[in-house]
Design a protein around this motif. Structure first.
Motif, PDB file in Angstrom:
ATOM      1  N   VAL A   1       7.666  41.191  10.198  1.00 49.17           N
ATOM      2  CA  VAL A   1       7.332  39.791   9.884  1.00 49.17           C
ATOM      3  C   VAL A   1       8.386  39.167   8.968  1.00 49.17           C
ATOM      4  CG1 VAL A   1       5.654  38.303   8.708  1.00 49.17           C
ATOM      5  CG2 VAL A   1       4.857  40.098  10.264  1.00 49.17           C
ATOM      6  N   SER A   2       8.836  39.929   7.940  1.00 48.83           N
ATOM      7  CA  SER A   2       9.862  39.398   7.031  1.00 48.83           C
ATOM      8  C   SER A   2      11.179  39.160   7.766  1.00 48.83           C
ATOM      9  CB  SER A   2      10.077  40.367   5.866  1.00 48.83           C
ATOM     10  OG  SER A   2      10.690  41.566   6.305  1.00 48.83           O
ATOM     11  N   LEU A   3      11.495  40.066   8.717  1.00 46.06           N
ATOM     12  CA  LEU A   3      12.716  39.871   9.498  1.00 46.06           C
ATOM     13  C   LEU A   3      12.637  38.609  10.356  1.00 46.06           C
ATOM     14  CD1 LEU A   3      13.730  43.432  10.770  1.00 46.06           C
ATOM     15  CD2 LEU A   3      14.837  42.073   8.992  1.00 46.06           C
ATOM     16  N   VAL A   4      11.444  38.357  10.908  1.00 49.52           N
ATOM     17  CA  VAL A   4      11.265  37.145  11.715  1.00 49.52           C
ATOM     18  C   VAL A   4      11.529  35.894  10.872  1.00 49.52           C
ATOM     19  CG1 VAL A   4       9.565  35.725  12.915  1.00 49.52           C
ATOM     20  CG2 VAL A   4       9.697  38.179  13.386  1.00 49.52           C
ATOM     21  N   GLY A   5      11.037  35.888   9.651  1.00 47.11           N
ATOM     22  CA  GLY A   5      11.281  34.751   8.759  1.00 47.11           C
ATOM     23  C   GLY A   5      12.758  34.580   8.452  1.00 47.11           C
ATOM     24  N   GLN A   6      13.454  35.710   8.150  1.00 52.55           N
ATOM     25  CA  GLN A   6      14.886  35.637   7.872  1.00 52.55           C
ATOM     26  C   GLN A   6      15.674  35.192   9.104  1.00 52.55           C
ATOM     27  OE1 GLN A   6      16.518  39.087   5.777  1.00 52.55           O
ATOM     28  NE2 GLN A   6      14.439  39.610   5.101  1.00 52.55           N
ATOM     29  N   ALA A   7      15.250  35.712  10.267  1.00 57.86           N
ATOM     30  CA  ALA A   7      15.939  35.325  11.500  1.00 57.86           C
ATOM     31  C   ALA A   7      15.784  33.828  11.768  1.00 57.86           C
ATOM     32  CB  ALA A   7      15.403  36.124  12.678  1.00 57.86           C
ATOM     33  N   ARG A   8      14.598  33.321  11.513  1.00 60.35           N
ATOM     34  CA  ARG A   8      14.377  31.882  11.724  1.00 60.35           C
ATOM     35  C   ARG A   8      15.245  31.060  10.780  1.00 60.35           C
ATOM     36  NH1 ARG A   8      11.026  28.655  14.309  1.00 60.35           N
ATOM     37  NH2 ARG A   8      10.520  26.623  13.444  1.00 60.35           N
ATOM     38  N   ASN A   9      15.310  31.477   9.494  1.00 59.78           N
ATOM     39  CA  ASN A   9      16.165  30.756   8.543  1.00 59.78           C
ATOM     40  C   ASN A   9      17.634  30.801   8.968  1.00 59.78           C
ATOM     41  OD1 ASN A   9      13.949  30.154   6.972  1.00 59.78           O
ATOM     42  ND2 ASN A   9      14.257  31.885   5.575  1.00 59.78           N
ATOM     43  N   SER A  10      18.060  31.975   9.421  1.00 53.45           N
ATOM     44  CA  SER A  10      19.441  32.119   9.889  1.00 53.45           C
ATOM     45  C   SER A  10      19.700  31.240  11.107  1.00 53.45           C
ATOM     46  CB  SER A  10      19.728  33.584  10.216  1.00 53.45           C
ATOM     47  OG  SER A  10      21.043  33.745  10.702  1.00 53.45           O
ATOM     48  N   ASN A  11      18.695  31.191  12.006  1.00 49.33           N
ATOM     49  CA  ASN A  11      18.835  30.356  13.202  1.00 49.33           C
ATOM     50  C   ASN A  11      18.939  28.874  12.834  1.00 49.33           C
ATOM     51  OD1 ASN A  11      17.160  28.628  15.375  1.00 49.33           O
ATOM     52  ND2 ASN A  11      18.290  30.262  16.419  1.00 49.33           N
ATOM     53  N   VAL A  12      18.116  28.448  11.890  1.00 52.72           N
ATOM     54  CA  VAL A  12      18.139  27.050  11.457  1.00 52.72           C
ATOM     55  C   VAL A  12      19.490  26.706  10.832  1.00 52.72           C
ATOM     56  CG1 VAL A  12      17.166  25.414   9.799  1.00 52.72           C
ATOM     57  CG2 VAL A  12      15.639  26.866  11.166  1.00 52.72           C
ATOM     58  N   ALA A  13      20.021  27.628  10.012  1.00 56.60           N
ATOM     59  CA  ALA A  13      21.323  27.386   9.380  1.00 56.60           C
ATOM     60  C   ALA A  13      22.433  27.306  10.420  1.00 56.60           C
ATOM     61  CB  ALA A  13      21.625  28.488   8.367  1.00 56.60           C
ATOM     62  N   ALA A  14      22.405  28.233  11.394  1.00 53.19           N
ATOM     63  CA  ALA A  14      23.429  28.216  12.448  1.00 53.19           C
ATOM     64  C   ALA A  14      23.334  26.942  13.279  1.00 53.19           C
ATOM     65  CB  ALA A  14      23.277  29.440  13.338  1.00 53.19           C
ATOM     66  N   LEU A  15      22.093  26.533  13.600  1.00 48.04           N
ATOM     67  CA  LEU A  15      21.903  25.334  14.395  1.00 48.04           C
ATOM     68  C   LEU A  15      22.369  24.087  13.629  1.00 48.04           C
ATOM     69  CD1 LEU A  15      20.846  24.317  17.085  1.00 48.04           C
ATOM     70  CD2 LEU A  15      18.573  24.094  16.059  1.00 48.04           C
ATOM     71  N   ALA A  16      22.099  24.070  12.313  1.00 49.58           N
ATOM     72  CA  ALA A  16      22.555  22.940  11.492  1.00 49.58           C
ATOM     73  C   ALA A  16      24.079  22.865  11.478  1.00 49.58           C
ATOM     74  CB  ALA A  16      22.016  23.071  10.069  1.00 49.58           C
ATOM     75  N   ALA A  17      24.735  24.044  11.378  1.00 49.12           N
ATOM     76  CA  ALA A  17      26.196  24.074  11.395  1.00 49.12           C
ATOM     77  C   ALA A  17      26.742  23.581  12.733  1.00 49.12           C
ATOM     78  CB  ALA A  17      26.695  25.479  11.099  1.00 49.12           C
ATOM     79  N   ILE A  18      26.075  23.996  13.824  1.00 42.27           N
ATOM     80  CA  ILE A  18      26.509  23.549  15.158  1.00 42.27           C
ATOM     81  C   ILE A  18      26.316  22.043  15.299  1.00 42.27           C
ATOM     82  CG2 ILE A  18      26.009  23.710  17.616  1.00 42.27           C
ATOM     83  CD1 ILE A  18      25.227  26.664  17.102  1.00 42.27           C
ATOM     84  N   ARG A  19      25.148  21.549  14.848  1.00 44.92           N
ATOM     85  CA  ARG A  19      24.897  20.103  14.914  1.00 44.92           C
ATOM     86  C   ARG A  19      25.947  19.335  14.121  1.00 44.92           C
ATOM     87  NH1 ARG A  19      19.003  21.019  14.712  1.00 44.92           N
ATOM     88  NH2 ARG A  19      18.137  20.308  16.704  1.00 44.92           N
ATOM     89  N   LEU A  20      26.257  19.833  12.924  1.00 48.05           N
ATOM     90  CA  LEU A  20      27.252  19.171  12.082  1.00 48.05           C
ATOM     91  C   LEU A  20      28.613  19.140  12.774  1.00 48.05           C
ATOM     92  CD1 LEU A  20      27.947  17.852   9.385  1.00 48.05           C
ATOM     93  CD2 LEU A  20      28.381  20.132   8.454  1.00 48.05           C
TER      94      LEU A  20
END
Length: 580
Positions: free
Chosen positions: A182-201
């Motif tokens: 469960v903790s890994l899922v949360g970290q993975a989601r945060n990492s995904n959001v950060a990567a997606l934000a970088a791609i959007r930028l």
């Protein structure tokens, strides 16, 4: 069956172009994990094998290796090609299936080894599975469905064996494993959001760059269109105005009554106003074309100030303004004619925008330089407008485009000439209080006084001039003017006619328009005549073109160049320089 729309809705996948970049990021991560995973699988076989689990490990190890190799092969193939946005969702489905299989292969390690190895071996297995889950979070997080399928397969197989073992300690470990997942899922989601934000930028930056590039191209096209229009309009206007000036000068030397002389003076004043506007266009075009080449020489600055005052003080007097220039004894090292253009435009601008008070031209010594200042008590310029006033055709307070206020090129010319001469140009102004423009010139000790232009003597009586121009009015006006100066003239409109005329009577000097019919130029005609005559005949080129490329071509010919409309005294002096 196409599951991609359902998958998109389930996982809230981003728009296709963003998803493509996420896929490329994940594929790029796969390659770095292949060799470590293969080595780890071989190490586990070496450390855990025994008589009980040997066959199971021999099946498990190739399965893991084949899974990793296929993932690497697929990633390399995708990165080598172009991932189409329409293909992105199907690729996500492929990744979900492929990494679910990989997760099953790794999770099966718990069933293969935990019940058949030592306590140390069991610790090793659990540590490896924990590490594999942690590393998959960073590798697969760019595409969350792929991470979820892999981690779910690993955690379900591993925790199911721990729970079904019946051992309370193992069951506690299975619950701990679920919490860890469960903790890994949360970290993975945060990492995904950060990567997606970088791609959007990045895409936003690319969009901004494209928009800026489109705007730049649009501005360049507009500027090019403006330049071409001005060049064409200027050329077409210069032809009749040039001819008009020639005929007016011929008329001025004929017997006229007092009334006729007054009318002629008015016509000459109107011609001069038109000529001045075209000269401003020409000056600006020469700056844009890069054909302004400063020739610095020492000259007496006071002589230049006197010349500008003599020419422009009557304009100030006509408006009831006080024009003053302070005396100076300095000698400066610069191009006198270009400095005169700068000062003349600044003073004209000051007079034009001053209704009451006056204009002052002053000089201040600053170490090895002198600062020339033009003060006025005019309308002043707001700070927000002080950069815009140097743009071409930009005028403040002239929405009706009153021609008495010029074309809006004066300050653009000043800035262009200042750049060409490396002059430091500055402005201080307050709305309603007036303005002061300053530029700095280098001082020198050697004096070479600026001479006022004048006629340089008398033309030879037997001067034979060949005039080449395809405009009949211009050609006729030029011939009549030259004949009034005692020259013998022939006229031609092309290379063929010019060579024929030269064979009848060899010219001693050539005057040619630059742009002729049939894509011929004055430089080509002059070259052909010189070749036919077998000698370097003196020649003068006259042009009405202001297109930058045409100005560069004409300047490259090496012959003296005059610009239409040509004042008779300019033509006379140019001829004198050629025959002396």
């Amino acid at each position: 069956m196409d599951w991609s729309p359902d998958l998109r809705k389930l996982w809230k996948l981003p728009e296709d172009r963003l998803l493509v970049e996420q896929l490329r990021l994940l594929y790029g991560n796969v390659g770095v994990s292949v060799i470590p995973a293969i080595l780890l699988a071989l190490l586990l076989v070496y450390a855990l094998q025994n008589d009980v689990n040997y066959r199971a490990l021999m099946l498990w190890c190739p399965a893991v290796i084949l899974s990793k190799l296929y993932a690497a092969f697929d990633a390399r193939k995708r990165l080598a090609g172009v991932i189409a946005p329409a293909q992105a969702r199907k690729l996500v489905v492929n990744l979900v299936v492929m990494h679910a299989v990989d997760g099953v292969a790794w999770g099966a390690l718990a069933w293969v080894a935990l019940g058949s190895t030592t306590t140390t071996g069991s610790i090793m297995v659990l540590a490896v599975l924990t590490g594999i889950l942690g590393s998959s979070m960073s590798l697969l997080a760019p595409v969350l469905p792929a991470f979820f399928s892999f981690s779910l397969a690993v955690i379900l197989l591993a925790t199911s064996w721990l729970w079904l073992s019946g051992d309370s300690a193992y069951r506690a470990l299975s619950l701990t494993g679920l919490l860890y997942a469960v903790s890994l899922v949360g970290q993975a989601r945060n990492s995904n959001v950060a990567a997606l934000a970088a791609i959007r930028l990045r895409f936003e930056n690319l969009d901004l760059i494209r928009a800026a590039e489109d705007a730049r191209r649009t501005a360049e096209y507009a500027n090019l269109a403006k330049t071409k229009f001005l060049a064409a309009a200027s050329h077409d206007l210069r032809q009749p105005i040039h001819a008009q000036g020639l005929f007016l000068d011929v008329l001025a030397h004929s017997g006229l009554s007092k009334h006729q002389s007054d009318v002629l003076n008015s016509a000459q004043s109107a011609w001069q106003a038109s000529s001045d506007m075209l000269d401003a266009l020409l000056d600006f075009s020469r700056i844009e074309a890069g054909v302004v080449q400063p020739c610095p020489l020492p000259f007496d600055l006071q002589g230049l100030l006197n010349k500008v005052e003599n020419d422009l003080a009557p304009l100030a007097d006509a408006k009831g303004l006080v024009y003053r220039s302070r005396e100076t004894s300095v000698t400066v090292d610069s191009d006198a004619s270009l400095v005169e253009m700068v000062l003349r435009n600044l003073v004209s601008n000051a007079i034009r925008y001053t209704a009451h008070g006056g204009v002052l031209v002053a000089c201040r010594r600053r170490a090895q330089h002198v600062q020339v200042e033009v003060w006025d008590t005019g309308v002043g310029i707001a700070a927000a407008d002080q950069q815009d006033i140097f743009r071409e055709f930009h005028q403040l307070g002239n929405p009706e485009r009153d021609r008495n206020k010029g074309l809006g090129l004066g300050l653009a010319i000043v800035q262009g000439l200042s750049t060409a001469m490396n002059l430091e140009l500055s402005l201080s102004s307050r709305p309603g209080k007036g303005s002061v423009f300053r530029f700095v010139l280098p001082l020198t000790e050697l004096a070479s006084p600026l001479q006022a232009p004048g006629l340089l003597g008398t033309l030879p009586k037997d001067l034979r001039v060949l005039v080449i121009d395809d405009d009949e009015a211009v050609c006729s006006g030029m011939v009549r003017l030259l004949e009034s100066w005692g020259c013998q003239c022939q006229a031609a409109s092309s290379v063929k006619d010019a060579i024929a005329a030269a064979r009848v009577c060899a010219p001693s000097i050539i005057i040619s328009d630059y742009r002729l019919r049939e894509q011929q130029t004055g430089a080509q005609v002059i070259s052909a005549l010189r070749a036919a005559a077998g000698m370097n005949l003196p020649a003068l080129i006259i042009t009405g073109d202001t297109a930058p490329e045409r100005l560069r071509e004409a300047s490259a010919s090496g012959d003296p160049l005059l610009h239409k409309p040509v004042k008779p005294e300019q033509l006379y002096q140019a001829l004198m320089r050629l025959v002396v």
